[in-house]
Write an enzyme that holds these catalytic residues in place. Sequence first.
Site, PDB file in Angstrom:
ATOM      1  N   LYS A 189       0.835  -1.207   0.000  1.00 20.05           N
ATOM      2  CA  LYS A 189       0.000   0.000   0.000  1.00 20.05           C
ATOM      3  C   LYS A 189       0.869   1.256   0.000  1.00 20.05           C
ATOM      4  O   LYS A 189       2.045   1.189   0.393  1.00 20.05           O
ATOM      5  CB  LYS A 189      -0.928  -0.034   1.219  1.00 20.05           C
TER       6      LYS A 189
ATOM      7  N   TYR B 172      15.763  31.458   6.655  1.00 21.59           N
ATOM      8  CA  TYR B 172      14.562  32.189   7.088  1.00 21.59           C
ATOM      9  C   TYR B 172      14.525  32.322   8.598  1.00 21.59           C
ATOM     10  O   TYR B 172      14.816  31.365   9.312  1.00 21.59           O
ATOM     11  CB  TYR B 172      13.303  31.422   6.674  1.00 21.59           C
TER      12      TYR B 172
HETATM   13  C1  LIG Z   1      -0.230  -2.154   6.777  1.00 21.34           C
HETATM   14  C2  LIG Z   1      -0.779  -3.446   7.202  1.00 21.34           C
HETATM   15  C3  LIG Z   1       0.076  -4.552   7.412  1.00 21.34           C
HETATM   16  C4  LIG Z   1       1.589  -4.467   7.351  1.00 21.34           C
HETATM   17  O1  LIG Z   1       2.112  -3.969   8.563  1.00 21.34           O
HETATM   18  P1  LIG Z   1       3.680  -3.895   8.842  1.00 21.34           P
HETATM   19  O2  LIG Z   1       3.786  -3.516  10.266  1.00 21.34           O
HETATM   20  O3  LIG Z   1       4.212  -2.855   7.929  1.00 21.34           O
HETATM   21  O4  LIG Z   1       4.239  -5.247   8.535  1.00 21.34           O
HETATM   22  C5  LIG Z   1      -0.508  -5.776   7.692  1.00 21.34           C
HETATM   23  N1  LIG Z   1      -1.858  -5.891   7.784  1.00 21.34           N
HETATM   24  C6  LIG Z   1      -2.700  -4.855   7.614  1.00 21.34           C
HETATM   25  C7  LIG Z   1      -4.170  -5.059   7.750  1.00 21.34           C
HETATM   26  C8  LIG Z   1      -2.187  -3.594   7.332  1.00 21.34           C
HETATM   27  O5  LIG Z   1      -3.025  -2.562   7.190  1.00 21.34           O
END
Ligand SMILES: *Cc1c(COP(=O)(O)O)cnc(C)c1O
Length: 400
Positions: A44, A271
């Site tokens: 993702k 700045y």
């Molecule tokens: C993002 C996510 C993961 C992965 O988590 P990590 O800690 O990056 O391994 C696994 N399961 C779900 C439902 C997620 O949303």
Amino acid sequence: MNFDTKVFPLRPAWVEIDLARLRRNLQLIRRDLPRGVRMMAIVKDEAYGHGALDVARIALEEGAWGFGLSTLEEAMALREAGIAAPLLLLGERQEDELSWCVEHDLTVCLNEANTARALARAAAARGKRVPVHVKINTGMSRYGVRWDEALPLIEQICEEKFLLLDGVMTHFAQSDETDKTFANLQVSRFDEVLRGLAERGIRVKYRHLCNSGGFLDLPHAHRDLVRIGILMYGIFPSTVCRRIPGIEPVMSVKARVASIQNLKAGEVVGYGMRYTAPAPRRIAVLPIGYGDGFPRVRNLGAALIHGKRAPLVGGIAMDALMVDVTDIPEAQVWDEAVVMGRQGGEEITVHEMAKLKNSVSYDVLTGWRLRLRRQCVNGDSKPVTDANPDAGQLVETAAK
Ligand SMILES: *Cc1c(COP(=O)(O)O)cnc(C)c1O
């Protein structure tokens, strides 16, 4: 416009993705996984900022069973690139997304009855039986049907001719801290659901709970599949979770020195005039700023130049930051600097960046803006070495 570096100049600030390290991390994870446990690679948000397509291709070569994503766009990008492996859409779907999911064989997570019925209708309209995963809320209270209310939903899904119960899953609220009390409570609630299914003679192919933290520290929760995100990108989810030696960060952030200023004592930088040179100082300008995702700090942090730490001075701008290179006399304009990652024996870790940002490593990885082009390196390195060939199964197509 083709921004490929073969035809278009690379801006002197970029994100470097080391595909050989990604491959190695995946091999180490596979070798660590018990036989028969499949690996879902979580890609993702552009694979946590690494570039979803490049990551997905390598993950498939290294035995990933499928991918976890969060938006329809993300899933469609992989399908359009010809990736046929299972794609699980995490989260909840709007009704108008469901026909797309059916059409393109995207696996939906079901959390409640209305979406289940709507998906069944969309599937029936296309004469397709579609696999679904039921998300169980065992205590995180984000997505999912409550564990003590899950059985009626699952029974309803089993009665739908056009739905196929392919998985049941849950997600840990905390899996990477030393205290595993709540994680274990979540496992026991999940098991309660599984017992209920067994009593009703309902079979599920994929039962899954683990993210990276769970994979590392909760082996009794591995079950049929683990969902690996941050670990494959070479970052341990916490400082206390189990280590797998050899796992290394895949992403670095680099820039080239664009200008050097020689300051006299009492002159100021940037700045708001937040830094005054106490003595003559040599200042290097890096053309990367908060508009690229660098945390908006003042007189905090550093960059690596010639393998040495050059402390950041003044406040950071949208497109630039300044570092003190007085003690690095060899530093010249267009020298390569490392903003996150290693150079020589020095390293600026993702966790160090997270402290600057008052945030977590996940936010640092995904926080680098896409205006920094991703440069993949070591993509032609030798594939599979000594990973356990049984740990992850070969790719299956999503079409069922
Ligand atoms: C993002 C996510 C993961 C992965 O988590 P990590 O800690 O990056 O391994 C696994 N399961 C779900 C439902 C997620 O949303």
